[in-house]
Write a protein that holds these residues in place. Structure first.
Motif, PDB file in Angstrom:
ATOM      1  N   THR A  24      57.679 -30.834  26.650  1.00 21.51           N
ATOM      2  CA  THR A  24      59.044 -31.311  26.845  1.00 21.51           C
ATOM      3  C   THR A  24      59.173 -32.721  26.275  1.00 21.51           C
ATOM      4  OG1 THR A  24      60.825 -31.545  28.480  1.00 21.51           O
ATOM      5  CG2 THR A  24      58.653 -32.360  29.141  1.00 21.51           C
ATOM      6  N   TRP A  28      65.116 -34.286  25.551  1.00 19.83           N
ATOM      7  CA  TRP A  28      65.598 -32.998  26.092  1.00 19.83           C
ATOM      8  C   TRP A  28      66.040 -33.178  27.533  1.00 19.83           C
ATOM      9  CZ3 TRP A  28      65.535 -29.475  29.922  1.00 19.83           C
ATOM     10  CH2 TRP A  28      66.048 -28.203  29.644  1.00 19.83           C
ATOM     11  N   ARG A 147      58.276 -25.758  32.694  1.00 21.48           N
ATOM     12  CA  ARG A 147      59.122 -26.875  32.226  1.00 21.48           C
ATOM     13  C   ARG A 147      60.592 -26.671  32.578  1.00 21.48           C
ATOM     14  NH1 ARG A 147      59.707 -26.162  25.646  1.00 21.48           N
ATOM     15  NH2 ARG A 147      60.622 -24.077  25.717  1.00 21.48           N
ATOM     16  N   LEU A 185      67.585 -18.040  42.529  1.00 20.73           N
ATOM     17  CA  LEU A 185      66.960 -19.318  42.904  1.00 20.73           C
ATOM     18  C   LEU A 185      66.215 -19.106  44.215  1.00 20.73           C
ATOM     19  CD1 LEU A 185      66.582 -22.373  42.646  1.00 20.73           C
ATOM     20  CD2 LEU A 185      68.916 -22.702  43.440  1.00 20.73           C
ATOM     21  N   MET A 210      63.852 -20.073  39.116  1.00 22.57           N
ATOM     22  CA  MET A 210      65.310 -20.214  38.992  1.00 22.57           C
ATOM     23  C   MET A 210      65.797 -19.660  37.664  1.00 22.57           C
ATOM     24  SD  MET A 210      67.415 -23.779  39.075  1.00 22.57           S
ATOM     25  CE  MET A 210      66.702 -24.394  37.561  1.00 22.57           C
ATOM     26  N   ARG A 213      70.593 -21.005  33.749  1.00 28.33           N
ATOM     27  CA  ARG A 213      71.901 -20.882  33.119  1.00 28.33           C
ATOM     28  C   ARG A 213      72.943 -20.278  34.074  1.00 28.33           C
ATOM     29  NH1 ARG A 213      70.911 -18.864  27.058  1.00 28.33           N
ATOM     30  NH2 ARG A 213      68.876 -19.728  27.505  1.00 28.33           N
ATOM     31  N   VAL A 215      72.792 -20.312  37.379  1.00 30.63           N
ATOM     32  CA  VAL A 215      73.059 -21.257  38.473  1.00 30.63           C
ATOM     33  C   VAL A 215      74.023 -22.347  37.996  1.00 30.63           C
ATOM     34  CG1 VAL A 215      72.034 -22.953  40.044  1.00 30.63           C
ATOM     35  CG2 VAL A 215      70.856 -20.799  39.613  1.00 30.63           C
ATOM     36  N   PHE A 216      73.863 -22.766  36.760  1.00 33.97           N
ATOM     37  CA  PHE A 216      74.726 -23.801  36.178  1.00 33.97           C
ATOM     38  C   PHE A 216      76.191 -23.367  36.233  1.00 33.97           C
ATOM     39  CE2 PHE A 216      74.698 -27.524  33.263  1.00 33.97           C
ATOM     40  CZ  PHE A 216      76.044 -27.538  32.925  1.00 33.97           C
ATOM     41  N   ALA A 249      72.391 -32.279  41.116  1.00 38.07           N
ATOM     42  CA  ALA A 249      71.468 -31.304  40.527  1.00 38.07           C
ATOM     43  C   ALA A 249      71.320 -31.512  39.038  1.00 38.07           C
ATOM     44  CB  ALA A 249      71.953 -29.887  40.792  1.00 38.07           C
ATOM     45  N   ASN A 250      72.390 -31.948  38.402  1.00 38.13           N
ATOM     46  CA  ASN A 250      72.393 -32.076  36.947  1.00 38.13           C
ATOM     47  C   ASN A 250      73.635 -32.882  36.560  1.00 38.13           C
ATOM     48  OD1 ASN A 250      72.943 -31.582  34.160  1.00 38.13           O
ATOM     49  ND2 ASN A 250      71.648 -29.756  34.233  1.00 38.13           N
ATOM     50  N   ARG A 252      75.231 -32.922  33.877  1.00 35.83           N
ATOM     51  CA  ARG A 252      76.204 -32.123  33.129  1.00 35.83           C
ATOM     52  C   ARG A 252      77.060 -31.269  34.076  1.00 35.83           C
ATOM     53  NH1 ARG A 252      72.401 -28.910  30.242  1.00 35.83           N
ATOM     54  NH2 ARG A 252      74.071 -27.626  29.449  1.00 35.83           N
TER      55      ARG A 252
HETATM   56  N1  COA Z   1      61.949 -29.274  27.945  1.00 37.10           N
HETATM   57  C1  COA Z   1      62.172 -28.690  26.772  1.00 37.10           C
HETATM   58  N2  COA Z   1      62.719 -27.486  26.640  1.00 37.10           N
HETATM   59  C2  COA Z   1      63.073 -26.833  27.763  1.00 37.10           C
HETATM   60  C3  COA Z   1      62.864 -27.375  29.033  1.00 37.10           C
HETATM   61  C4  COA Z   1      62.271 -28.647  29.104  1.00 37.10           C
HETATM   62  N3  COA Z   1      62.029 -29.263  30.283  1.00 37.10           N
HETATM   63  N4  COA Z   1      63.315 -26.492  29.962  1.00 37.10           N
HETATM   64  C5  COA Z   1      63.787 -25.452  29.287  1.00 37.10           C
HETATM   65  N5  COA Z   1      63.636 -25.638  27.962  1.00 37.10           N
HETATM   66  C6  COA Z   1      64.007 -24.750  26.878  1.00 37.10           C
HETATM   67  C7  COA Z   1      64.079 -23.310  27.306  1.00 37.10           C
HETATM   68  O1  COA Z   1      62.801 -22.730  27.286  1.00 37.10           O
HETATM   69  C8  COA Z   1      64.990 -22.738  26.236  1.00 37.10           C
HETATM   70  O2  COA Z   1      64.223 -22.492  25.102  1.00 37.10           O
HETATM   71  P1  COA Z   1      64.459 -21.135  24.246  1.00 37.10           P
HETATM   72  O3  COA Z   1      65.889 -21.243  23.770  1.00 37.10           O
HETATM   73  O4  COA Z   1      63.443 -21.250  23.191  1.00 37.10           O
HETATM   74  O5  COA Z   1      64.255 -20.024  25.203  1.00 37.10           O
HETATM   75  C9  COA Z   1      65.937 -23.889  25.900  1.00 37.10           C
HETATM   76  O6  COA Z   1      65.308 -25.066  26.427  1.00 37.10           O
HETATM   77  C10 COA Z   1      67.316 -23.759  26.502  1.00 37.10           C
HETATM   78  O7  COA Z   1      67.182 -23.347  27.822  1.00 37.10           O
HETATM   79  P2  COA Z   1      68.421 -23.189  28.748  1.00 37.10           P
HETATM   80  O8  COA Z   1      67.970 -22.673  30.081  1.00 37.10           O
HETATM   81  O9  COA Z   1      69.530 -22.477  28.063  1.00 37.10           O
HETATM   82  O10 COA Z   1      68.850 -24.718  28.874  1.00 37.10           O
HETATM   83  P3  COA Z   1      70.106 -25.282  29.600  1.00 37.10           P
HETATM   84  O11 COA Z   1      70.923 -26.078  28.673  1.00 37.10           O
HETATM   85  O12 COA Z   1      70.795 -24.239  30.440  1.00 37.10           O
HETATM   86  O13 COA Z   1      69.432 -26.312  30.614  1.00 37.10           O
HETATM   87  C11 COA Z   1      68.817 -26.412  32.923  1.00 37.10           C
HETATM   88  C12 COA Z   1      68.495 -25.845  31.554  1.00 37.10           C
HETATM   89  C13 COA Z   1      67.817 -25.875  33.934  1.00 37.10           C
HETATM   90  C14 COA Z   1      68.734 -27.921  32.859  1.00 37.10           C
HETATM   91  C15 COA Z   1      70.254 -25.998  33.311  1.00 37.10           C
HETATM   92  O14 COA Z   1      70.408 -24.613  33.109  1.00 37.10           O
HETATM   93  C16 COA Z   1      70.596 -26.313  34.732  1.00 37.10           C
HETATM   94  O15 COA Z   1      70.654 -27.457  35.118  1.00 37.10           O
HETATM   95  N6  COA Z   1      70.901 -25.286  35.529  1.00 37.10           N
HETATM   96  C17 COA Z   1      71.249 -25.504  36.909  1.00 37.10           C
HETATM   97  C18 COA Z   1      69.997 -25.768  37.664  1.00 37.10           C
HETATM   98  C19 COA Z   1      70.259 -26.300  39.027  1.00 37.10           C
HETATM   99  O16 COA Z   1      71.094 -27.119  39.219  1.00 37.10           O
HETATM  100  N7  COA Z   1      69.487 -25.824  39.986  1.00 37.10           N
HETATM  101  C20 COA Z   1      69.484 -26.295  41.302  1.00 37.10           C
HETATM  102  C21 COA Z   1      70.668 -25.845  42.024  1.00 37.10           C
HETATM  103  S1  COA Z   1      70.759 -26.703  43.535  1.00 37.10           S
END
Ligand code: COA
Length: 323
Positions: A24, A28, A147, A185, A210, A213, A215-216, A249-250, A252
């Motif tokens: 990572t 990112w 990750r 989750l 989790m 996507r 959950v987001f 949580a995020n 974004r």
């Molecule tokens: N570093 C680098 N790459 C990462 C990574 C990290 N820490 N975590 C994931 N990736 C990769 C994935 O493997 C994926 O790669 P691929 O396209 O080759 O498969 C790519 O990044 C995109 O993954 P994606 O899941 O679509 O990213 P995203 O923009 O949705 O962001 C989260 C991921 C988890 C940050 C986001 O989905 C999120 O915040 N979701 C809500 C989670 C949450 O709030 N949970 C708690 C609720 S209380």
């Protein structure tokens, strides 16, 4: 609210630390989550220890004694034990063993549900003063080889002392949950569906998984719906809000919801950059920091809004009165 407090462990884990153990990058993590660092508890530091530190600050700011508290509630998904309740352990550490104490397990919505229950206990006259704590040692259920989740979570605790008063502070609550797909989750093993086995532990089934996507999307939608519903129940509108204190949580997720709720500027409290997602602790930590910075004024309308595992969600409309 008579007093608010918080505690985060001393050890800080930065994005650069994750670059050393996972595939990572700082870029990112910052661009996808807004997180720069999070605090991680010592191995010997428990959920009740962190809750105790936050509770002491809240009790001191409330200007009361621990013995004035009639009931202790702890919201957590990382309890000291499966049972007894962490609230019971915490009450004993506060020197008030014998006081009513129970836990609530609603994941990241725990503080919102807790605020609703604690306020209802006060408004119904059952207790005069309730200590509500959100405390989490999420590092204990985080898979540091994944990750997609490892970078998101941190440890910490927040606490509030609620007390009966002439001026009403708890205005309304909107709560919801949908347990039709726990796989979104969860911690898969350790309950009755999949008891812990040596094999399960080696496969890290005792750690969080989790579908980020999904959950987001759910999070943004529910934050908006719950905020509007809580406001409507209180006969208020978005324009009346002084501060929104969302679950952290995020960045974004918060920004997307804030934009649709037409919340601008520094009305939306953000701490996710420093602490990551601390589940049920995130809202009371953010509240305590806002209070500590001297930002809250008599009569301010605060909307607390959260979402998380369950899936669960909720919002509370709260009038801030100086005590
Ligand atoms: N570093 C680098 N790459 C990462 C990574 C990290 N820490 N975590 C994931 N990736 C990769 C994935 O493997 C994926 O790669 P691929 O396209 O080759 O498969 C790519 O990044 C995109 O993954 P994606 O899941 O679509 O990213 P995203 O923009 O949705 O962001 C989260 C991921 C988890 C940050 C986001 O989905 C999120 O915040 N979701 C809500 C989670 C949450 O709030 N949970 C708690 C609720 S209380």
């Amino acid at each position: 609210m008579a007093g608010v407090g918080h505690y985060v462990p001393e050890r800080v884990m930065t994005n650069a630390d994750f670059e050393k153990i996972l595939d990572t990058t700082d870029e990112w993590i910052v661009s996808r989550t807004g997180m720069h660092e999070r605090h991680i508890a010592r191995d010997d530091e428990t959920t009740s220890d962190m809750g105790l530190a936050a509770a002491k600050m809240a009790i001191e700011r409330a200007g009361c004694a621990a013995s004035d508290i009639g009931c202790v509630i702890v919201a957590t998904v990382t309890p000291d034990y499966l049972f007894p309740a962490t609230a019971s352990v915490l009450a004993a550490k506060l020197g008030i063993a014998g006081t009513a104490a129970f836990d609530m397990e609603i994941a990241c919505s725990g503080f919102i549900y807790g605020l609703t229950v604690a306020s209802s206990l006060i408004q119904s006259g059952v207790y005069r003063r309730v200590l509500l704590v959100g405390s989490e040692k999420l590092s204990s259920i985080t898979n540091y080889e994944d990750r997609g989740t490892a970078v998101l979570f941190g440890d910490g605790a927040g606490a509030v002392v609620l007390e009966a008063a002439e001026r009403n502070d708890f205005l309304s609550s909107e709560l919801g949950s949908d347990g039709s797909d726990p796989s979104l989750l969860l911690v898969p093993a350790g309950g009755t569906v999949a008891p812990l086995t040596a094999e399960g532990i080696s496969e890290k089934q005792n750690k969080m998984v989790m579908k980020g996507r999904e959950v987001f999307r759910f999070a943004v939608t529910k934050m908006i719906e719950a905020t509007d519903a809580a406001l409507a129940k209180a006969g208020l509108t978005r324009k009346d809000i002084s501060y929104a204190i969302p679950h952290q949580a995020n960045r974004r997720i918060i920004d997307a919801a804030a934009k649709q709720l037409e919340m601008i500027g520094d009305k939306v409290v953000i701490t996710v950059d420093k602490y990551g997602n601390t589940s049920s602790a995130s809202i009371p930590i953010a509240l305590s920091e806002t209070y500590g910075a001297g930002k809250l004024k008599d009569g301010d309308l605060i909307v607390f809004v959260g979402f998380g595992g369950g899936l669960s969600w909720g919002a509370v409309a709260w009038r801030w009165w100086e005590r």
